[in-house]
Design an enzyme around this catalytic site. Structure first.
Site, short mmCIF file in Angstrom:
data_model
loop_
_atom_site.label_atom_id
_atom_site.label_comp_id
_atom_site.label_asym_id
_atom_site.label_seq_id
_atom_site.Cartn_x
_atom_site.Cartn_y
_atom_site.Cartn_z
N ASN A 108 -55.27 44.71 2.62
CA ASN A 108 -55.69 45.80 1.73
C ASN A 108 -56.75 46.69 2.38
O ASN A 108 -57.37 47.51 1.71
CB ASN A 108 -56.22 45.23 0.41
CG ASN A 108 -57.45 44.36 0.61
OD1 ASN A 108 -57.92 44.19 1.74
ND2 ASN A 108 -57.98 43.81 -0.46
N HIS B 3 -59.57 45.60 3.85
CA HIS B 3 -60.96 45.15 3.82
C HIS B 3 -61.46 44.78 5.21
O HIS B 3 -60.70 44.34 6.07
CB HIS B 3 -61.20 44.02 2.80
CG HIS B 3 -60.68 42.67 3.16
ND1 HIS B 3 -60.18 41.80 2.22
CD2 HIS B 3 -60.60 42.01 4.34
CE1 HIS B 3 -59.83 40.68 2.80
NE2 HIS B 3 -60.07 40.77 4.09
N ASP C 201 -69.41 37.18 6.63
CA ASP C 201 -69.30 36.82 5.22
C ASP C 201 -69.19 35.31 5.03
O ASP C 201 -68.99 34.55 5.98
CB ASP C 201 -68.10 37.51 4.58
CG ASP C 201 -66.84 37.47 5.46
OD1 ASP C 201 -66.79 36.62 6.36
OD2 ASP C 201 -65.93 38.28 5.23
N GLU D 84 -64.05 45.03 -0.15
CA GLU D 84 -62.75 45.28 -0.75
C GLU D 84 -62.59 46.76 -1.12
O GLU D 84 -63.57 47.50 -1.18
CB GLU D 84 -62.62 44.42 -2.02
CG GLU D 84 -62.74 42.91 -1.78
CD GLU D 84 -61.47 42.29 -1.22
OE1 GLU D 84 -60.75 42.95 -0.45
OE2 GLU D 84 -61.20 41.13 -1.55
O1 LIG Z 1 -57.21 37.56 10.27
P1 LIG Z 1 -56.59 37.32 8.95
O2 LIG Z 1 -56.42 35.87 8.65
O3 LIG Z 1 -55.34 38.11 8.76
O4 LIG Z 1 -57.62 37.83 7.89
C1 LIG Z 1 -57.95 39.17 7.80
C2 LIG Z 1 -59.27 39.31 7.12
O5 LIG Z 1 -59.32 38.53 5.97
C3 LIG Z 1 -60.43 37.67 5.98
O6 LIG Z 1 -60.01 36.41 6.45
C4 LIG Z 1 -61.01 37.54 4.63
O7 LIG Z 1 -60.02 37.52 3.69
C5 LIG Z 1 -61.36 38.32 6.93
O8 LIG Z 1 -62.33 37.44 7.37
C6 LIG Z 1 -60.44 38.84 7.94
O9 LIG Z 1 -60.97 39.89 8.66
#
Ligand SMILES: O=P(O)(O)OC[C@H]1O[C@](O)(CO)[C@@H](O)[C@@H]1O
EC number: 3.5.99.6
Length: 243
Positions: free
Chosen positions: A136, A138, A67, A143
């Site tokens: 959440n 995702h 993404d 989402e």
């Molecule tokens: O690894 P983190 O920083 O907890 O993020 C979790 C998820 O959220 C994101 O950074 C996007 O919000 C993703 O790329 C990642 O998989």
């Protein structure tokens, strides 16, 4: 679905890096799907170390990132293009033309999504997809309430995601409200998937993902249907599982 429980973040990062390196050594022109966020940073460090020790070679490897923020250019320090160059690509011998990230500045974002999908398909889909997970549920920027059949598309980010990602920005108002993300369909087409998670703040969503029902409300729960997914979890992230 396989679950590997390890002690801590460092062990999770090493385990994931070992699986990625085996994939590269098995097929030197493999296609990797890559993730951003804090979680994969340790894995990227391990892979850079393995490259410097000549255990792996990225010369023929192709990558597709999940993404990118919408409306942010690759030169912006908050972009995922910038993150990937800084934390990984600049330290290994991957060919820049073999690294792909959706263009969040594309004038026609639907056309960009189609272009990205056909590039992935043209490579015969992804051999190994790395995923983090949002609190959440995702994966990529898919989402809650996601359509499981979607390919790459423009996404409205959840308030929870905007809040979680505001730690990377000076002001929450600066966090983009949209992103372009591979869809669940692209992810599910990968031959093999590794989801990495660390820390107690991921424990609830990991439980829902693995032990809950398969539902668009928890996008990662769709991985229960994937025949070759490995969850690499540290003790804290796995602490609410019944296993
Ligand atoms: O690894 P983190 O920083 O907890 O993020 C979790 C998820 O959220 C994101 O950074 C996007 O919000 C993703 O790329 C990642 O998989």
């Amino acid at each position: 679905m396989k679950i590997i429980k390890v002690r801590d973040y460092e062990a999770m990062s090493k385990k994931a890096a070992v699986i990625v390196s085996s994939q590269i050594n098995m097929k030197n022109d493999c296609v990797l799907g890559l993730a951003t966020g804090d979680t994969p940073l340790g894995m990227y460090k391990e892979l850079i170390k393995m490259y410097k020790e000549e255990i792996i070679d990225f010369k023929e490897v192709t990558t597709f990132n999940l993404d990118e923020y919408y409306g942010i250019s690759g030169e912006n320090e908050q972009s995922y293009k910038y993150y990937m160059d800084k934390n990984f690509f600049n330290h290994i011998n991957i060919k820049p033309e073999n690294t792909h990230i959706p263009n969040g500045m594309a004038e026609d974002i639907e056309e960009e999504a189609r272009r990205y999908d056909s590039l992935i398909q043209g490579m015969g889909d992804i051999d190994l997809q790395i995923l983090g997970i949002g609190r959440n549920g995702h994966i990529g920027f898919n989402e809650p309430d996601v359509k499981f059949e979607a390919c790459t598309h423009l996404v409205d980010l959840d308030d929870e995601t905007i809040e979680a990602n505001s730690r990377f920005f000076d002001d929450i108002e600066d966090v983009p409200k949209k992103a372009i993300s591979m869809g669940i369909k692209n992810i599910m087409h990968a031959d093999k998937i590794i989801l990495i998670a660390s820390g107690i703040e991921k424990a609830d969503v990991i439980k829902e993902t693995i032990e809950g029902s398969i539902s668009p409300n928890v996008p990662a729960s769709v991985l229960q249907l994937h025949p070759n997914t490995i969850f690499i979890l540290d003790e804290a992230a796995a602490s609410k599982l019944n296993i």
